[in-house]
Design a protein around this motif. Structure first.
Motif, PDB file in Angstrom:
ATOM      1  N   LYS A  19     138.213  22.712 123.771  1.00 53.16           N
ATOM      2  CA  LYS A  19     136.829  22.561 124.193  1.00 53.16           C
ATOM      3  C   LYS A  19     136.172  21.483 123.341  1.00 53.16           C
ATOM      4  N   LEU A  20     135.604  20.468 123.994  1.00 54.60           N
ATOM      5  CA  LEU A  20     134.920  19.408 123.271  1.00 54.60           C
ATOM      6  C   LEU A  20     133.489  19.838 122.965  1.00 54.60           C
ATOM      7  N   VAL A  21     133.066  19.568 121.753  1.00 50.11           N
ATOM      8  CA  VAL A  21     131.719  19.911 121.325  1.00 50.11           C
ATOM      9  C   VAL A  21     130.946  18.610 121.175  1.00 50.11           C
ATOM     10  N   THR A  22     129.791  18.521 121.812  1.00 44.54           N
ATOM     11  CA  THR A  22     129.003  17.296 121.750  1.00 44.54           C
ATOM     12  C   THR A  22     128.408  17.117 120.364  1.00 44.54           C
ATOM     13  N   ILE A  23     128.047  15.879 120.067  1.00 46.76           N
ATOM     14  CA  ILE A  23     127.432  15.585 118.770  1.00 46.76           C
ATOM     15  C   ILE A  23     126.094  16.295 118.654  1.00 46.76           C
ATOM     16  N   GLU A  24     125.379  16.425 119.767  1.00 49.16           N
ATOM     17  CA  GLU A  24     124.087  17.124 119.732  1.00 49.16           C
ATOM     18  C   GLU A  24     124.271  18.575 119.291  1.00 49.16           C
ATOM     19  N   LYS A  25     125.310  19.235 119.825  1.00 47.62           N
ATOM     20  CA  LYS A  25     125.582  20.622 119.438  1.00 47.62           C
ATOM     21  C   LYS A  25     125.978  20.704 117.966  1.00 47.62           C
ATOM     22  N   LYS A  26     126.774  19.743 117.533  1.00 48.72           N
ATOM     23  CA  LYS A  26     127.200  19.735 116.130  1.00 48.72           C
ATOM     24  C   LYS A  26     125.993  19.552 115.210  1.00 48.72           C
ATOM     25  N   LEU A  27     125.097  18.643 115.583  1.00 53.26           N
ATOM     26  CA  LEU A  27     123.904  18.422 114.766  1.00 53.26           C
ATOM     27  C   LEU A  27     122.995  19.650 114.775  1.00 53.26           C
ATOM     28  N   GLU A  28     122.897  20.307 115.926  1.00 54.40           N
ATOM     29  CA  GLU A  28     122.098  21.526 115.997  1.00 54.40           C
ATOM     30  C   GLU A  28     122.666  22.597 115.075  1.00 54.40           C
ATOM     31  N   ALA A  29     123.986  22.734 115.080  1.00 54.76           N
ATOM     32  CA  ALA A  29     124.632  23.725 114.207  1.00 54.76           C
ATOM     33  C   ALA A  29     124.385  23.390 112.735  1.00 54.76           C
ATOM     34  N   LEU A  30     124.479  22.111 112.389  1.00 51.54           N
ATOM     35  CA  LEU A  30     124.240  21.708 110.996  1.00 51.54           C
ATOM     36  C   LEU A  30     122.793  21.941 110.586  1.00 51.54           C
ATOM     37  N   ASP A  31     121.859  21.648 111.502  1.00 55.25           N
ATOM     38  CA  ASP A  31     120.443  21.877 111.201  1.00 55.25           C
ATOM     39  C   ASP A  31     120.159  23.363 110.995  1.00 55.25           C
ATOM     40  N   ARG A  32     120.733  24.202 111.839  1.00 48.10           N
ATOM     41  CA  ARG A  32     120.545  25.652 111.691  1.00 48.10           C
ATOM     42  C   ARG A  32     121.133  26.139 110.371  1.00 48.10           C
ATOM     43  N   ASP A  34     121.469  24.347 107.643  1.00 46.23           N
ATOM     44  CA  ASP A  34     120.596  23.845 106.571  1.00 46.23           C
ATOM     45  C   ASP A  34     119.326  24.679 106.427  1.00 46.23           C
ATOM     46  N   ARG A  35     118.859  25.257 107.553  1.00 48.85           N
ATOM     47  CA  ARG A  35     117.667  26.105 107.501  1.00 48.85           C
ATOM     48  C   ARG A  35     117.965  27.477 106.919  1.00 48.85           C
ATOM     49  N   GLY A  36     119.247  27.780 106.701  1.00 46.74           N
ATOM     50  CA  GLY A  36     119.610  29.036 106.068  1.00 46.74           C
ATOM     51  C   GLY A  36     120.014  30.138 107.019  1.00 46.74           C
ATOM     52  N   GLU A  37     120.246  29.808 108.276  1.00 49.26           N
ATOM     53  CA  GLU A  37     120.670  30.838 109.221  1.00 49.26           C
ATOM     54  C   GLU A  37     122.097  31.272 108.909  1.00 49.26           C
ATOM     55  N   ARG A  38     122.382  32.530 109.212  1.00 44.20           N
ATOM     56  CA  ARG A  38     123.718  33.058 108.954  1.00 44.20           C
ATOM     57  C   ARG A  38     124.717  32.483 109.947  1.00 44.20           C
ATOM     58  N   THR A  39     125.948  32.409 109.519  1.00 46.08           N
ATOM     59  CA  THR A  39     127.011  31.854 110.350  1.00 46.08           C
ATOM     60  C   THR A  39     127.161  32.625 111.654  1.00 46.08           C
ATOM     61  N   SER A  40     127.102  33.940 111.592  1.00 42.40           N
ATOM     62  CA  SER A  40     127.279  34.746 112.803  1.00 42.40           C
ATOM     63  C   SER A  40     126.170  34.482 113.822  1.00 42.40           C
ATOM     64  N   VAL A  41     124.962  34.225 113.353  1.00 45.16           N
ATOM     65  CA  VAL A  41     123.841  33.938 114.257  1.00 45.16           C
ATOM     66  C   VAL A  41     124.052  32.583 114.936  1.00 45.16           C
ATOM     67  N   ILE A  42     124.494  31.600 114.153  1.00 48.84           N
ATOM     68  CA  ILE A  42     124.719  30.260 114.704  1.00 48.84           C
ATOM     69  C   ILE A  42     125.851  30.290 115.729  1.00 48.84           C
ATOM     70  N   VAL A  43     126.926  30.986 115.394  1.00 49.46           N
ATOM     71  CA  VAL A  43     128.073  31.087 116.292  1.00 49.46           C
ATOM     72  C   VAL A  43     127.660  31.706 117.617  1.00 49.46           C
ATOM     73  N   TYR A  44     126.880  32.770 117.573  1.00 47.85           N
ATOM     74  CA  TYR A  44     126.438  33.451 118.791  1.00 47.85           C
ATOM     75  C   TYR A  44     125.473  32.572 119.594  1.00 47.85           C
ATOM     76  N   ALA A  45     124.537  31.907 118.913  1.00 47.65           N
ATOM     77  CA  ALA A  45     123.507  31.133 119.611  1.00 47.65           C
ATOM     78  C   ALA A  45     124.092  29.891 120.296  1.00 47.65           C
ATOM     79  N   ILE A  46     125.026  29.229 119.653  1.00 48.14           N
ATOM     80  CA  ILE A  46     125.546  27.982 120.196  1.00 48.14           C
ATOM     81  C   ILE A  46     126.795  28.206 121.038  1.00 48.14           C
ATOM     82  N   GLY A  47     127.491  29.304 120.792  1.00 45.76           N
ATOM     83  CA  GLY A  47     128.682  29.603 121.568  1.00 45.76           C
ATOM     84  C   GLY A  47     129.934  28.936 121.029  1.00 45.76           C
ATOM     85  N   LEU A  48     130.036  28.842 119.712  1.00 49.82           N
ATOM     86  CA  LEU A  48     131.206  28.248 119.073  1.00 49.82           C
ATOM     87  C   LEU A  48     132.026  29.318 118.381  1.00 49.82           C
ATOM     88  N   ASN A  49     133.281  28.996 118.097  1.00 45.97           N
ATOM     89  CA  ASN A  49     134.082  29.873 117.260  1.00 45.97           C
ATOM     90  C   ASN A  49     133.690  29.661 115.808  1.00 45.97           C
TER      91      ASN A  49
END
Length: 151
Positions: A19-32, A34-49
């Motif tokens: 599955k290809l992940v767009t740069i926008e999604k990658k940047l969103e994950a990095l921003d989240r 950096d804001r201190g969100e937990r890994t499990s929350v980011i994984v669920y919200a963006i739909g990544l492993n």
């Protein structure tokens, strides 16, 4: 009944598609992150492993550099690996050159584009002092050319 070979894969194990992940999604994950969100929350919200998120965090500098380099919107949707700044700059200059030649109805061949790509890459590398230490070589191969056309 003959025993199965120990090296054969199990019948129930299906190969997962890549599955290809767009740069926008990658940047969103990095921003989240950096804001201190937990890994499990980011994984669920963006739909990544989770392993994909860890890889994105490990390559954060390359991903941000690639987005700053001005990757076009069409290529960013299909970009799965971050390429070097020199490569991004060279391909941008080469695309401008090709557009200019097409605008003036000047015929260009694959060999001409490959030769110009090699010389542009060398020029970009000479401009960048940091790249001289790394000294990455660039081969304008047929494979590079076909991927460049797709981008």
């Amino acid at each position: 009944m003959a025993p199965k070979c120990p090296g054969t894969p199990k019948e129930s194990a299906a190969k997962r598609s890549r599955k290809l992940v767009t740069i926008e999604k990658k940047l969103e994950a990095l921003d989240r992150y950096d804001r201190g969100e937990r890994t499990s929350v980011i994984v669920y919200a963006i739909g990544l492993n989770e392993s994909t998120l860890r890889t994105i965090r490990a390559n954060a500098d390359k991903i941000r550099a690639s987005s700053v380099a001005g990757t076009s919107a069409s290529s960013s949707s299909q970009c799965s690996l971050a390429r070097s700044m020199e490569m991004e700059r060279m391909e941008k200059l080469l695309a401008q050159l090709i557009q200019n030649k097409n605008k003036h109805n000047v015929p260009i061949s694959k060999a001409l584009i490959q030769a110009k790509a090699s010389s542009l890459y060398q020029n970009v590398q000479d401009e960048n002092e940091e790249a001289k230490d790394k000294a990455k070589t660039f081969n304008a191969s047929s494979g590079w050319f076909s991927r460049f056309k797709k981008r």
